[in-house]
Design a protein around this motif. Structure first.
Motif, PDB file in Angstrom:
ATOM      1  N   PHE A  81       0.827  -1.210   0.000  1.00  0.00           N
ATOM      2  CA  PHE A  81       0.000   0.000   0.000  1.00  0.00           C
ATOM      3  C   PHE A  81       0.864   1.264   0.000  1.00  0.00           C
ATOM      4  O   PHE A  81       0.566   2.237  -0.697  1.00  0.00           O
ATOM      5  CB  PHE A  81      -0.906   0.022   1.238  1.00  0.00           C
ATOM      6  N   THR A  82       1.930   1.240   0.778  1.00  0.00           N
ATOM      7  CA  THR A  82       2.757   2.433   0.959  1.00  0.00           C
ATOM      8  C   THR A  82       3.559   2.787  -0.285  1.00  0.00           C
ATOM      9  O   THR A  82       3.634   3.964  -0.680  1.00  0.00           O
ATOM     10  CB  THR A  82       3.716   2.239   2.150  1.00  0.00           C
ATOM     11  N   TYR A  83       4.140   1.783  -0.925  1.00  0.00           N
ATOM     12  CA  TYR A  83       5.091   2.065  -2.001  1.00  0.00           C
ATOM     13  C   TYR A  83       4.553   1.832  -3.413  1.00  0.00           C
ATOM     14  O   TYR A  83       5.202   2.219  -4.387  1.00  0.00           O
ATOM     15  CB  TYR A  83       6.367   1.236  -1.793  1.00  0.00           C
TER      16      TYR A  83
ATOM     17  N   ARG B 226       4.444   4.547  -6.260  1.00  0.00           N
ATOM     18  CA  ARG B 226       5.678   4.900  -6.967  1.00  0.00           C
ATOM     19  C   ARG B 226       5.975   3.964  -8.138  1.00  0.00           C
ATOM     20  O   ARG B 226       6.895   4.212  -8.924  1.00  0.00           O
ATOM     21  CB  ARG B 226       6.861   4.863  -6.000  1.00  0.00           C
ATOM     22  N   VAL B 227       5.203   2.892  -8.249  1.00  0.00           N
ATOM     23  CA  VAL B 227       5.456   1.868  -9.265  1.00  0.00           C
ATOM     24  C   VAL B 227       4.779   2.245 -10.578  1.00  0.00           C
ATOM     25  O   VAL B 227       3.605   2.613 -10.598  1.00  0.00           O
ATOM     26  CB  VAL B 227       4.941   0.493  -8.781  1.00  0.00           C
TER      27      VAL B 227
ATOM     28  N   LEU C 294       7.414  -3.218  -9.980  1.00  0.00           N
ATOM     29  CA  LEU C 294       6.512  -3.977  -9.119  1.00  0.00           C
ATOM     30  C   LEU C 294       7.181  -5.263  -8.641  1.00  0.00           C
ATOM     31  O   LEU C 294       7.056  -5.637  -7.467  1.00  0.00           O
ATOM     32  CB  LEU C 294       5.218  -4.310  -9.859  1.00  0.00           C
ATOM     33  N   ALA C 295       7.891  -5.932  -9.539  1.00  0.00           N
ATOM     34  CA  ALA C 295       8.593  -7.162  -9.161  1.00  0.00           C
ATOM     35  C   ALA C 295       9.604  -6.877  -8.053  1.00  0.00           C
ATOM     36  O   ALA C 295       9.752  -7.667  -7.108  1.00  0.00           O
ATOM     37  CB  ALA C 295       9.286  -7.763 -10.376  1.00  0.00           C
ATOM     38  N   ARG C 296      10.273  -5.749  -8.153  1.00  0.00           N
ATOM     39  CA  ARG C 296      11.246  -5.378  -7.120  1.00  0.00           C
ATOM     40  C   ARG C 296      10.547  -5.086  -5.793  1.00  0.00           C
ATOM     41  O   ARG C 296      11.024  -5.497  -4.727  1.00  0.00           O
ATOM     42  CB  ARG C 296      12.042  -4.154  -7.571  1.00  0.00           C
ATOM     43  N   LEU C 297       9.410  -4.383  -5.857  1.00  0.00           N
ATOM     44  CA  LEU C 297       8.656  -4.081  -4.641  1.00  0.00           C
ATOM     45  C   LEU C 297       8.161  -5.363  -3.979  1.00  0.00           C
ATOM     46  O   LEU C 297       8.256  -5.517  -2.751  1.00  0.00           O
ATOM     47  CB  LEU C 297       7.465  -3.174  -4.973  1.00  0.00           C
ATOM     48  N   ILE C 298       7.643  -6.285  -4.773  1.00  0.00           N
ATOM     49  CA  ILE C 298       7.163  -7.557  -4.229  1.00  0.00           C
ATOM     50  C   ILE C 298       8.317  -8.337  -3.611  1.00  0.00           C
ATOM     51  O   ILE C 298       8.186  -8.918  -2.526  1.00  0.00           O
ATOM     52  CB  ILE C 298       6.463  -8.380  -5.331  1.00  0.00           C
ATOM     53  N   LYS C 299       9.456  -8.338  -4.292  1.00  0.00           N
ATOM     54  CA  LYS C 299      10.637  -9.037  -3.765  1.00  0.00           C
ATOM     55  C   LYS C 299      11.031  -8.483  -2.402  1.00  0.00           C
ATOM     56  O   LYS C 299      11.247  -9.241  -1.445  1.00  0.00           O
ATOM     57  CB  LYS C 299      11.802  -8.895  -4.742  1.00  0.00           C
ATOM     58  N   GLU C 300      11.120  -7.166  -2.295  1.00  0.00           N
ATOM     59  CA  GLU C 300      11.513  -6.538  -1.032  1.00  0.00           C
ATOM     60  C   GLU C 300      10.472  -6.796   0.058  1.00  0.00           C
ATOM     61  O   GLU C 300      10.821  -7.041   1.217  1.00  0.00           O
ATOM     62  CB  GLU C 300      11.698  -5.036  -1.239  1.00  0.00           C
TER      63      GLU C 300
END
Length: 226
Positions: free
Chosen positions: A120-122, A125-126, A132-138
């Motif tokens: 929700f927070t980040y 910015r996607v 998105l793949a990077r956000l999901i990974k993190e």
């Protein structure tokens, strides 16, 4: 909280019994009773509350801290599940599949909510699949889940049926506003029915849920006395 809900239910319906038209006044345009043919087309479960949300929805984001504890106010025989909105978009596919992966995992509820909060927070910015793949990974790493496991499952199409079912269910139930809530497979309410006011939506959600609980208890009592 469950005690409070029971008290609220009793008081609320005592008021309804005292005024024959109170039900119509309270719920005028406040919920939709799903017709039988619609309920039969999708897998709706009694005593289950399905919360349809969108990670891109600012209202869903603002309500998230409240909804993480709202399910705890339900009676023990009722369950609460998150249903991510899915549209024909690669970003939505990946995001919904990732949540399904998290939901099915054995991590604690607190970590699942932490994952959701991170998305929700980040997510604003996607702008593309790589981000998105990077956000999901993190986000997965942050709660102790293996991105390689998810990537393998997603790449092999493990979530394809789930995603198609989500799209089909949303279409049948005509879910076009988030958040939307299906209560007990009987009633649908959403933010639009509270004029887009999150605080009023919470009040409405509590009232419609209490109404469902009351109706179920009435039906159980009638069955017992037969």
């Amino acid at each position: 909280m469950k005690t409070f809900l029971r008290i609220f239910t009793v008081v609320f319906f005592l008021a309804i019994n005292q005024t024959g038209y109170a039900n119509n006044v309270m719920y005028k345009d406040g919920y939709i009773q799903l017709p039988k043919h619609m309920r039969e087309k999708v897998n709706l479960v009694a005593n289950n509350v399905q919360y349809y949300f969108d990670f891109n929805c600012v209202y869903c984001r603002n309500l998230h801290p409240y909804m993480t504890t709202w399910g705890d106010t339900l009676p023990e025989y009722m369950s609460f599940t998150y249903q991510p909105i899915v549209i024909n978009d690669p970003l939505y596919f990946m995001n919904a599949a990732a949540w399904k992966f998290v939901e099915a995992s054995t991590i604690g509820e607190d970590k699942k909510y932490k994952y959701m909060d991170h998305i929700f927070t980040y997510l604003p910015r996607v702008t593309n699949e790589h981000q998105l793949a990077r956000l999901i990974k993190e986000s997965l790493n942050d709660v102790g889940l293996d991105i390689k496991d998810f990537a393998s499952r997603y790449g092999q199409g493990e979530y394809d049926n789930y995603l198609n079912e989500q799209i089909n269910t949303q279409k049948i139930l005509n879910i076009e506003v988030t958040p939307s809530v299906v209560i007990g497979g009987e009633y649908l309410t959403h933010l639009g029915l509270s004029d887009g006011n999150p605080k009023d939506f919470i009040t409405l959600l509590n009232a419609v849920t209490s109404y469902y609980i009351y109706q179920e208890r009435e039906n159980d009592d009638k069955s017992t006395t037969k």
